[in-house]
Design an enzyme around this catalytic site. Structure first.
Site, mmCIF file in Angstrom:
data_model
loop_
_atom_site.group_PDB
_atom_site.id
_atom_site.type_symbol
_atom_site.label_atom_id
_atom_site.label_comp_id
_atom_site.label_asym_id
_atom_site.label_seq_id
_atom_site.Cartn_x
_atom_site.Cartn_y
_atom_site.Cartn_z
ATOM 1 N N GLY A 69 -16.884 -7.411 -5.207
ATOM 2 C CA GLY A 69 -16.652 -7.178 -3.778
ATOM 3 C C GLY A 69 -16.985 -5.743 -3.395
ATOM 4 N N GLY A 70 -16.445 -5.316 -2.254
ATOM 5 C CA GLY A 70 -16.714 -3.973 -1.747
ATOM 6 C C GLY A 70 -16.199 -2.875 -2.668
ATOM 7 N N ALA A 71 -15.035 -3.095 -3.284
ATOM 8 C CA ALA A 71 -14.478 -2.075 -4.175
ATOM 9 C C ALA A 71 -15.379 -1.900 -5.401
ATOM 10 C CB ALA A 71 -13.068 -2.469 -4.597
ATOM 11 N N ARG B 286 -15.446 -13.939 -10.774
ATOM 12 C CA ARG B 286 -15.044 -15.355 -10.670
ATOM 13 C C ARG B 286 -16.221 -16.185 -10.148
ATOM 14 N NH1 ARG B 286 -10.431 -16.756 -6.350
ATOM 15 N NH2 ARG B 286 -11.920 -15.671 -5.020
ATOM 16 N N THR B 287 -16.832 -15.722 -9.047
ATOM 17 C CA THR B 287 -17.991 -16.433 -8.481
ATOM 18 C C THR B 287 -19.261 -15.734 -8.968
ATOM 19 O OG1 THR B 287 -16.587 -16.771 -6.542
ATOM 20 C CG2 THR B 287 -18.925 -17.368 -6.324
ATOM 21 N N SER C 94 0.808 -1.218 0.000
ATOM 22 C CA SER C 94 0.000 0.000 0.000
ATOM 23 C C SER C 94 0.847 1.276 0.000
ATOM 24 C CB SER C 94 -0.896 0.022 1.230
ATOM 25 O OG SER C 94 -1.484 1.296 1.339
ATOM 26 N N LYS D 264 -13.997 -4.128 2.831
ATOM 27 C CA LYS D 264 -14.793 -2.911 2.597
ATOM 28 C C LYS D 264 -16.282 -3.103 2.915
ATOM 29 C CE LYS D 264 -11.520 -0.742 -0.440
ATOM 30 N NZ LYS D 264 -11.276 0.208 -1.499
ATOM 31 N N ILE E 144 -8.509 -0.258 -11.004
ATOM 32 C CA ILE E 144 -8.482 0.506 -9.750
ATOM 33 C C ILE E 144 -7.280 0.120 -8.885
ATOM 34 C CG2 ILE E 144 -11.002 0.782 -9.772
ATOM 35 C CD1 ILE E 144 -10.955 -0.984 -7.186
ATOM 36 N N GLY F 162 -15.341 -8.037 -11.036
ATOM 37 C CA GLY F 162 -15.288 -8.174 -9.575
ATOM 38 C C GLY F 162 -16.625 -7.821 -8.955
HETATM 39 P P1 ATR Z 1 -12.805 -5.597 -1.587
HETATM 40 O O1 ATR Z 1 -13.406 -5.306 -0.270
HETATM 41 O O2 ATR Z 1 -11.477 -4.918 -1.758
HETATM 42 O O3 ATR Z 1 -13.629 -5.379 -2.806
HETATM 43 P P2 ATR Z 1 -13.551 -8.353 -1.632
HETATM 44 O O4 ATR Z 1 -14.888 -7.890 -1.167
HETATM 45 O O5 ATR Z 1 -12.923 -9.528 -0.965
HETATM 46 O O6 ATR Z 1 -12.489 -7.169 -1.500
HETATM 47 O O7 ATR Z 1 -13.633 -8.619 -3.200
HETATM 48 C C1 ATR Z 1 -12.560 -9.148 -3.911
HETATM 49 C C2 ATR Z 1 -12.974 -9.354 -5.372
HETATM 50 O O8 ATR Z 1 -11.845 -9.880 -6.075
HETATM 51 C C3 ATR Z 1 -14.100 -10.352 -5.552
HETATM 52 O O9 ATR Z 1 -14.816 -10.022 -6.716
HETATM 53 C C4 ATR Z 1 -13.339 -11.658 -5.747
HETATM 54 O O10 ATR Z 1 -14.064 -12.651 -6.469
HETATM 55 P P3 ATR Z 1 -15.019 -13.735 -5.705
HETATM 56 O O11 ATR Z 1 -16.326 -13.047 -5.461
HETATM 57 O O12 ATR Z 1 -15.102 -14.870 -6.655
HETATM 58 O O13 ATR Z 1 -14.297 -14.106 -4.417
HETATM 59 C C5 ATR Z 1 -12.192 -11.172 -6.592
HETATM 60 N N1 ATR Z 1 -11.024 -12.070 -6.475
HETATM 61 C C6 ATR Z 1 -10.201 -12.208 -5.409
HETATM 62 N N2 ATR Z 1 -9.240 -13.112 -5.664
HETATM 63 C C7 ATR Z 1 -9.463 -13.568 -6.922
HETATM 64 C C8 ATR Z 1 -8.821 -14.528 -7.761
HETATM 65 N N3 ATR Z 1 -7.726 -15.194 -7.363
HETATM 66 N N4 ATR Z 1 -9.325 -14.743 -8.994
HETATM 67 C C9 ATR Z 1 -10.422 -14.057 -9.431
HETATM 68 N N5 ATR Z 1 -11.079 -13.142 -8.679
HETATM 69 C C10 ATR Z 1 -10.609 -12.891 -7.444
#
Ligand code: ATR
Length: 299
Positions: free
Chosen positions: A140-142, A163-164, A27, A78, A231, A138
């Protein structure tokens, strides 16, 4: 690890701030906040705080009782940190994610400065999202903050690929409802061949924080893009390299990182940072990233 950190915090005569996440090692937030503090003569220090998922609640409580004034929140907390906060802003509630916490008598209050950070960096680059077809990688929170910014800036459609797949589906349902819209749709990775052309794509997975491959490696996908934004705050990532290989205009996440940090610093200290100080920190941030890129290449 936490006890050692608390010892250092208690032993300092400066107001304490920090970043919680897992990982946090690459970071640039300490460089940004500590430089602002130096330039302005503020008596504060900002540290990296590595928190394992099992220790999230306990760490938040300990940082709170030990008077740590402000925190930033990064991957993967997040959204996950919200249950441990005293309150979150209306905007953060709608988004479902926070990246900045401020200590109050009741506990930490959470807000989201990522939205502002992204909007400001797009404005600065002269990129308009209005009526554009967007893709967010993606869920997630971001991604939530990025999607909120795209909705506010008038995107025509937002396709979420993850991914999911199930996480993309529930994010779309959730955010369509909270923003009273229907422009968000989830698409399985196997469906990318059906996407239209001229897309504005935002890479919001944690891939790229280290030297990982992008979520999508099929060149046909990148050939459909008009604009790519990663990002991840690094000068170069696999996603950006793939955009460039397809001749797509693209941006890294350094400006978003800087502007979300400016908004966080201003929120914590109830102040306004001057344009000159922002410019000084921006140059230092880019120089530092260049040095690191050179180091990585040399290794
Ligand atoms: P943040 O709070 O920073 O957004 P997060 O909520 O954990 O972190 O989200 C991480 C994102 O990166 C999710 O979309 C995650 O995909 P999943 O929903 O399938 O977990 C994605 N991500 C993390 N590691 C990954 C990997 N090795 N390959 C593909 N996607 C990944």
């Amino acid at each position: 690890m936490l006890e050692k950190l608390l010892g250092a915090i208690l032993g300092s005569n400066k107001e304490q701030y920090g970043l919680i996440g897992f990982p946090v090692d690459h970071s640039k937030s300490p460089l940004i906040h500590n430089t602002f503090a130096q330039l302005r003569g503020d008596n504060l220090e900002y540290r990296l705080i590595l928190v394992t998922p099992e220790e999230l609640e306990k760490t938040i409580n300990k940082l709170c009782v030990n008077g740590v004034r402000g925190l930033n929140v990064t991957v993967p907390y997040k959204s996950k940190v919200i249950p441990y906060l005293a309150k979150i802003s209306k905007e953060a509630e709608k988004i479902g994610a926070v990246n900045t916490l401020k200590l109050t008598e009741a506990g930490y209050v959470g807000v989201n400065t990522d939205v502002l950070g992204l909007r400001k960096s797009l404005l600065e680059k002269g990129v308009s999202i209005k009526d554009k077809d967007c893709v967010v990688l993606g869920a997630g929170g971001a991604s939530r903050a990025v999607i909120a910014a795209l909705i506010m800036d008038g995107a025509k459609s937002i396709t979420v690929i993850n991914r999911t797949y199930e996480n993309a589906v529930s994010l779309c349902e959730d955010m369509n409802a909270s923003f009273e819209t229907d422009i968000l749709k989830a698409l399985p990775l196997a469906g990318i061949g059906d996407l239209p052309v001229n897309l504005y794509c935002f890479q919001c997975t944690s891939l790229g924080l280290h030297s990982d491959n992008a979520l999508i490696t099929d060149k046909n996908f990148y050939d459909k893009l008009l604009f790519g934004y990663d990002i991840v705050p690094r000068l170069s990532t696999d996603f950006l390299n793939r955009c460039q290989a397809s001749g797509v205009e693209c941006e890294n996440g350094l400006a978003m990182l800087l502007y979300q940090a400016v908004a966080a610093y201003e929120f914590w200290n109830e102040t306004e940072i001057s344009k000159e100080d922002i410019e000084t920190v921006k140059q230092k941030l880019y120089e530092d990233c260049k040095d690191n890129t050179n180091e990585n290449t040399d290794n």
